[in-house]
Design an enzyme around this catalytic site. Structure first.
Site, PDB file in Angstrom:
ATOM      1  N   HIS A  63       7.745  -4.758   2.215  1.00 35.97           N
ATOM      2  CA  HIS A  63       6.717  -4.001   2.937  1.00 35.97           C
ATOM      3  C   HIS A  63       7.279  -3.849   4.353  1.00 35.97           C
ATOM      4  CE1 HIS A  63       3.955  -5.078  -0.323  1.00 35.97           C
ATOM      5  NE2 HIS A  63       4.278  -6.335  -0.137  1.00 35.97           N
ATOM      6  N   ARG A  87      -3.430 -12.808   5.571  1.00 34.51           N
ATOM      7  CA  ARG A  87      -3.598 -11.426   5.142  1.00 34.51           C
ATOM      8  C   ARG A  87      -4.566 -10.687   6.059  1.00 34.51           C
ATOM      9  NH1 ARG A  87      -6.693  -8.845   0.057  1.00 34.51           N
ATOM     10  NH2 ARG A  87      -8.380  -9.809   1.229  1.00 34.51           N
ATOM     11  N   TYR A 126       2.013   0.858   0.562  1.00 35.45           N
ATOM     12  CA  TYR A 126       0.572   1.139   0.462  1.00 35.45           C
ATOM     13  C   TYR A 126      -0.074   1.583   1.765  1.00 35.45           C
ATOM     14  CZ  TYR A 126       0.185  -3.844   1.888  1.00 35.45           C
ATOM     15  OH  TYR A 126       0.298  -5.048   2.522  1.00 35.45           O
ATOM     16  N   HIS A 207      -1.166  -2.222  -6.827  1.00 36.40           N
ATOM     17  CA  HIS A 207      -1.165  -3.294  -5.840  1.00 36.40           C
ATOM     18  C   HIS A 207      -1.309  -4.655  -6.506  1.00 36.40           C
ATOM     19  CE1 HIS A 207      -2.533  -6.267  -2.981  1.00 36.40           C
ATOM     20  NE2 HIS A 207      -1.732  -5.642  -2.145  1.00 36.40           N
ATOM     21  N   ARG A 210      -6.513  -7.204  -9.071  1.00 35.99           N
ATOM     22  CA  ARG A 210      -7.784  -7.234  -8.351  1.00 35.99           C
ATOM     23  C   ARG A 210      -8.040  -5.927  -7.599  1.00 35.99           C
ATOM     24  NH1 ARG A 210      -4.394 -10.328  -4.968  1.00 35.99           N
ATOM     25  NH2 ARG A 210      -4.200  -9.455  -2.886  1.00 35.99           N
ATOM     26  N   HIS A 268       6.195 -11.885  -7.631  1.00 35.99           N
ATOM     27  CA  HIS A 268       5.781 -13.286  -7.399  1.00 35.99           C
ATOM     28  C   HIS A 268       5.658 -14.070  -8.713  1.00 35.99           C
ATOM     29  CE1 HIS A 268       5.351 -12.360  -3.238  1.00 35.99           C
ATOM     30  NE2 HIS A 268       4.346 -11.531  -3.431  1.00 35.99           N
ATOM     31  N   ASP A 319       9.998  -9.026   1.061  1.00 34.56           N
ATOM     32  CA  ASP A 319       8.532  -9.005   1.134  1.00 34.56           C
ATOM     33  C   ASP A 319       8.005  -8.909   2.566  1.00 34.56           C
ATOM     34  OD1 ASP A 319       5.875  -9.176   0.493  1.00 34.56           O
ATOM     35  OD2 ASP A 319       5.971 -11.089  -0.532  1.00 34.56           O
TER      36      ASP A 319
HETATM   37 ZN   LIG Z   1       4.221  -7.877  -1.518  1.00 39.03          ZN
END
Ligand SMILES: [Zn+2]
Length: 453
Positions: A63, A87, A126, A207, A210, A268, A319
């Site tokens: 990202h 986050r 995203y 994504h 969830r 992950h 990441d």
């Molecule tokens: Zn990620």
């Protein structure tokens, strides 16, 4: 295959899982290897490379915008800090970044990734819309910023526009601080088509279970082509929520409801049970591990011995960008296991490849190529002409027995030992003061007084 248009000669090169001596490398005008021939004397007039040569690796999970946050989340003023509080603060940064700033941040990052031995980066992308969630005049403006940055740096880019629909399994809408991420299946397919370039390809991403509705995940899988990436089972809370909402663990849900085939790349996959590992192995899906970020975020340890024993394709990713070099990523991958299991050389394959570094390198080389959508990768005819030249004068590598060079690079060379990096037959600049200054200016603008993380 194209005719050879340029040649180099290397004293040693990593080919097919072992060191070969006196290697002639020829690239065609198409930027791919046309010939790779060991055991030949250097022909007159051909450039001799100064040190041993490795293929580049794929950074399979990035990202780019989170580079602006690296080093800014390492303080705690509250009783508790975990992935979810990180986050929330990371979303605060995502709220502020403009397309111009994203380009500046990504270009700087991509030069760092090249210097860290990556020649291709998969962008799990995203951050799409304007600050209020409205579309930019060009809806692909943020994707184009990444494409421009990769072209400027000279790194290959696999763009993965992300399906992002809801805040959680039981939250049908996005939170206000997620409005820049909102996409439908049609949006993702349009973004996949929007960006083109000589070193660019594209897949798609979900994504997480969830953050996307089951029917949308199925529709995207059926209507798209190329690699399909998804964050899965990074946190135990996510596993618990998935169990509560669907009766299945996340990987179990994927195995039951989608064609979990070779296109699928599970990012992950930290919290799994052995039946899920067996299922992933049987279907041919890959797993992308991000040990530096997983350590930084306190995610937990994946079942690396389980994935390796099952023969699941593995790749690595930078990441959140707290680590930006593959030797460090492989070191963390192995050291996490040693600390947890109180054993050594957990990832080695006795009888096949006793070198932990060599076995991991070859695993993530093959797995990374799949994750980025390449049928051929490495120092072989038909693969893109990418390579890394190790610096023979690096203090960490001097005097090492030649067969231990990869072990030295991964476990005993704290700096980045690459003297030169080639992508598609061209040497790339590893530092550019203009790009560094633009990054600095973007950081100053983002972190001006009041913009603290
Ligand atoms: Zn990620």
């Amino acid at each position: 295959m194209a005719a050879v248009s340029q040649r180099w000669w290397a004293p040693r090169a990593w080919i097919g899982g072992r060191w070969r001596d006196h290697v002639l490398l020829g690239a065609g005008a198409d930027g791919c290897w046309a010939e790779v021939v060991p055991d030949v004397a250097a022909p007159e007039g051909v450039e001799r490379l100064a040190g041993p040569v490795l293929p580049g690796l794929v950074d399979a999970h990035s990202h780019a915008f989170q580079r602006a946050f690296a080093g800014l989340a390492e303080r705690r003023d509250t009783a508790h800090d975990d992935f979810w509080s990180w986050r929330d603060r990371m979303f605060g940064v995502a709220q502020r970044i403009t397309p111009e700033q994203l380009r500046a941040i990504a270009a700087h990052l991509y030069l760092e990734l090249l210097a860290g031995g990556y020649t291709q980066v998969c962008e799990f992308h995203y951050l799409q819309h304007d600050h209020d969630g409205s579309r930019y005049a060009d809806p692909a403006a943020m994707s184009q910023a990444l494409a421009d940055a990769s072209a400027e740096a000279g790194i290959g880019l696999t763009l993965l526009p992300v399906l992002y629909e809801r805040a959680g399994f039981t939250a049908p809408e996005l939170r206000p601080d997620q409005r820049r991420f909102a996409t439908s299946v049609a949006d993702v397919l349009a973004l996949q088509r929007a960006v083109r370039g000589p070193l660019i390809n594209a897949g798609v991403a979900v994504h997480s279970l969830r953050a996307a509705r089951p029917e949308s995940i199925l529709a995207l899988a059926e209507s798209s082509a190329g690699p399909l990436h998804v964050h899965v089972a990074e946190q135990t809370a996510e596993v618990d929520d998935c169990l509560a909402a669907t009766g299945c663990r996340p990987i179990e849900w994927l195995a039951r409801h989608v064609s979990l085939d070779q296109r699928w790349q599970l990012v992950h996959a930290t919290h799994t049970v052995s039946a899920e590992i067996d299922e992933v192995a049987a279907r041919g899906a890959g797993v992308i591990l991000c040990p530096g970020t997983e350590g930084n975020l306190g995610d937990g340890l994946t079942d690396l011995p389980g994935w390796l024993a099952a023969g699941v394709p593995l790749a690595i990713g930078s990441d959140s960008q707290v680590t930006r070099a593959w030797p460090e990523e492989l070191r963390w991958l192995e050291y996490g296991q040693r600390l947890g299991l109180r054993r050594r050389n957990v990832s080695a394959a006795p009888g096949v490849e006793p070198s932990t570094a060599a076995w991991l390198f070859d695993c993530v080389s093959a797995g990374g190529a799949k994750a980025a959508g390449f049928a051929r990768w490495g120092l072989l005819a038909g693969a893109r002409a990418d390579l890394l030249v190790l610096d023979p004068r690096d203090p960490a590598l001097r005097g090492l027995p030649p067969d231990h060079l990869l072990d030295g690079v991964v476990f005993a060379a704290p700096m980045r030992p690459f003297a030169r990096v080639m992508v598609a037959g061209r040497w790339r600049t590893l530092h550019d003061e203009k790009i560094a200054s633009r990054f600095e200016a973007a950081m100053h603008a983002l972190w001006a007084p009041g913009g603290t993380p």
